[in-house]
Design an enzyme around this catalytic site. Sequence first.
Site, PDB file in Angstrom:
ATOM      1  N   ALA A 221      67.865  30.192  77.958  1.00  0.00           N
ATOM      2  CA  ALA A 221      68.381  30.080  79.335  1.00  0.00           C
ATOM      3  C   ALA A 221      69.862  29.709  79.255  1.00  0.00           C
ATOM      4  O   ALA A 221      70.328  28.744  79.870  1.00  0.00           O
ATOM      5  CB  ALA A 221      67.591  29.071  80.158  1.00  0.00           C
ATOM      6  N   LEU A 222      70.581  30.479  78.478  1.00  0.00           N
ATOM      7  CA  LEU A 222      71.955  30.110  78.100  1.00  0.00           C
ATOM      8  C   LEU A 222      72.908  30.126  79.288  1.00  0.00           C
ATOM      9  O   LEU A 222      72.856  31.015  80.139  1.00  0.00           O
ATOM     10  CB  LEU A 222      72.461  31.053  77.009  1.00  0.00           C
TER      11      LEU A 222
ATOM     12  N   GLN B 240      58.788  18.724  72.325  1.00  0.00           N
ATOM     13  CA  GLN B 240      59.698  17.808  73.002  1.00  0.00           C
ATOM     14  C   GLN B 240      59.488  17.745  74.509  1.00  0.00           C
ATOM     15  O   GLN B 240      60.251  17.102  75.213  1.00  0.00           O
ATOM     16  CB  GLN B 240      61.151  18.134  72.656  1.00  0.00           C
TER      17      GLN B 240
ATOM     18  N   GLN C  25      70.621  12.359  72.399  1.00  0.00           N
ATOM     19  CA  GLN C  25      70.150  13.334  71.419  1.00  0.00           C
ATOM     20  C   GLN C  25      71.142  13.463  70.264  1.00  0.00           C
ATOM     21  O   GLN C  25      70.755  13.524  69.095  1.00  0.00           O
ATOM     22  CB  GLN C  25      69.962  14.682  72.119  1.00  0.00           C
TER      23      GLN C  25
ATOM     24  N   HIS D  92      76.221  26.143  76.750  1.00  0.00           N
ATOM     25  CA  HIS D  92      75.800  26.655  75.439  1.00  0.00           C
ATOM     26  C   HIS D  92      76.901  27.528  74.823  1.00  0.00           C
ATOM     27  O   HIS D  92      77.183  27.440  73.630  1.00  0.00           O
ATOM     28  CB  HIS D  92      74.537  27.517  75.587  1.00  0.00           C
TER      29      HIS D  92
ATOM     30  N   GLY E  17      75.799  19.393  72.312  1.00  0.00           N
ATOM     31  CA  GLY E  17      76.534  19.000  73.506  1.00  0.00           C
ATOM     32  C   GLY E  17      76.375  17.514  73.810  1.00  0.00           C
ATOM     33  O   GLY E  17      75.277  16.965  73.708  1.00  0.00           O
ATOM     34  N   GLU E  18      77.476  16.890  74.202  1.00  0.00           N
ATOM     35  CA  GLU E  18      77.421  15.479  74.601  1.00  0.00           C
ATOM     36  C   GLU E  18      76.683  15.292  75.925  1.00  0.00           C
ATOM     37  O   GLU E  18      76.382  14.174  76.310  1.00  0.00           O
ATOM     38  CB  GLU E  18      78.843  14.911  74.706  1.00  0.00           C
TER      39      GLU E  18
ATOM     40  N   LEU F 208      76.418  21.343  83.632  1.00  0.00           N
ATOM     41  CA  LEU F 208      75.575  22.535  83.528  1.00  0.00           C
ATOM     42  C   LEU F 208      74.277  22.181  82.813  1.00  0.00           C
ATOM     43  O   LEU F 208      74.288  21.450  81.829  1.00  0.00           O
ATOM     44  CB  LEU F 208      76.302  23.632  82.742  1.00  0.00           C
TER      45      LEU F 208
HETATM   46  P1  AMP Z   1      69.182  23.014  75.433  1.00  0.00           P
HETATM   47  O1  AMP Z   1      69.060  24.497  75.430  1.00  0.00           O
HETATM   48  O2  AMP Z   1      69.128  22.387  76.770  1.00  0.00           O
HETATM   49  O3  AMP Z   1      68.255  22.365  74.421  1.00  0.00           O
HETATM   50  O4  AMP Z   1      70.648  22.691  74.921  1.00  0.00           O
HETATM   51  C1  AMP Z   1      71.115  23.239  73.710  1.00  0.00           C
HETATM   52  C2  AMP Z   1      72.445  22.616  73.382  1.00  0.00           C
HETATM   53  O5  AMP Z   1      73.375  22.878  74.432  1.00  0.00           O
HETATM   54  C3  AMP Z   1      72.359  21.087  73.215  1.00  0.00           C
HETATM   55  O6  AMP Z   1      73.205  20.699  72.155  1.00  0.00           O
HETATM   56  C4  AMP Z   1      72.879  20.622  74.543  1.00  0.00           C
HETATM   57  O7  AMP Z   1      73.438  19.320  74.486  1.00  0.00           O
HETATM   58  C5  AMP Z   1      73.945  21.656  74.834  1.00  0.00           C
HETATM   59  N1  AMP Z   1      74.289  21.671  76.248  1.00  0.00           N
HETATM   60  C6  AMP Z   1      73.437  21.751  77.305  1.00  0.00           C
HETATM   61  N2  AMP Z   1      74.126  21.656  78.464  1.00  0.00           N
HETATM   62  C7  AMP Z   1      75.423  21.503  78.128  1.00  0.00           C
HETATM   63  C8  AMP Z   1      76.628  21.335  78.868  1.00  0.00           C
HETATM   64  N3  AMP Z   1      76.631  21.316  80.201  1.00  0.00           N
HETATM   65  N4  AMP Z   1      77.798  21.197  78.197  1.00  0.00           N
HETATM   66  C9  AMP Z   1      77.803  21.203  76.841  1.00  0.00           C
HETATM   67  N5  AMP Z   1      76.710  21.370  76.081  1.00  0.00           N
HETATM   68  C10 AMP Z   1      75.536  21.513  76.712  1.00  0.00           C
END
Ligand code: AMP
Length: 287
Positions: free
Chosen positions: A34-35, A63, A155, A39, A149-150, A186
């Site tokens: 769901a990029l 998770q 995490q 991402h 991502g922070e 986001l």
């Molecule tokens: P997810 O697909 O939600 O597991 O996220 C995958 C990676 O994208 C993780 O390292 C998240 O922290 C990062 N991520 C998600 N949302 C954001 C964002 N708004 N800004 C930066 N990184 C993000």
Amino acid sequence: MSIEIVRRLADLRSVVGGWRRQDLVTAVVPTMGALHAGHISLVQAALARADRVVVTIFVNPKQFNAATDLANYPRTEAGDIAKLQACGAHLLYAPAVEEIYPPGFATTVSVAGVSQGLCGAFRPGHFDGVATVVAKLLLQTGADLALFGEKDFQQVKVIERMVRDLDIPIEIVPCPTVREADGLALSSRNLRLSAAERAVAPRLAAILVATADRLAVGAAVATTLAAASAEIIAAGFRSVDYLELRAASDLQQHAELDRPARLLVAAWLGETRLIDNLEVTRRGVGI
Ligand code: AMP
């Protein structure tokens, strides 16, 4: 160049092994698909640091706390592939669940300390699931660096601790949160917000910014956080799981802003749980 897509570990190893033999630096960006632009910013940071970038898409059942959350998690692979192709990622690893957790799988990676409290207190087992799958993805790809991502600050801390403790030979690169123009961080979960909820959602980031500003100039921590929680509810959120100031380095609790700190929040907007966090540094004190 079109992006290469592999679903089997053996194929992943064969592609990355070929890169290694050519001394190419490899980065991995683990995702659940769901990029969105958050991402993609990680992929761009990876491309700036490495010769080859692997993106993983794996919706990790371990998770999720609720079966419905897992079942409802958006799956948009065709669109994801188009976005990865457009930004120049080299390889997509999109394994089936059995490829990651084959029959008989029995190992859990559990990181004490930083996993406890904050989201760890409200999502039992969540960080065990994250640590277990990330350990596998880092070891399976054998990448030189991994970008996170922070937005998911706790995490990042869990993964940094795990990589140090287990001597996984990889550099963890934290990247800043990407936000909508109105400040909303986001997230794939934003797709679930109704129009009315979407209008309220950016208040969370706005309240974080205002609270960080108050703390930065010396406002008392406990009363400032209590007032901010009340503001979040008044803005239209259903409940606040937590709003806390923690040490930025190890997420330890501190009653005073006497070191670089992070303000972290999780709050429910209708049926959607939003998280966010912000750096807080005491102005004029030189920390
Ligand atoms: P997810 O697909 O939600 O597991 O996220 C995958 C990676 O994208 C993780 O390292 C998240 O922290 C990062 N991520 C998600 N949302 C954001 C964002 N708004 N800004 C930066 N990184 C993000």
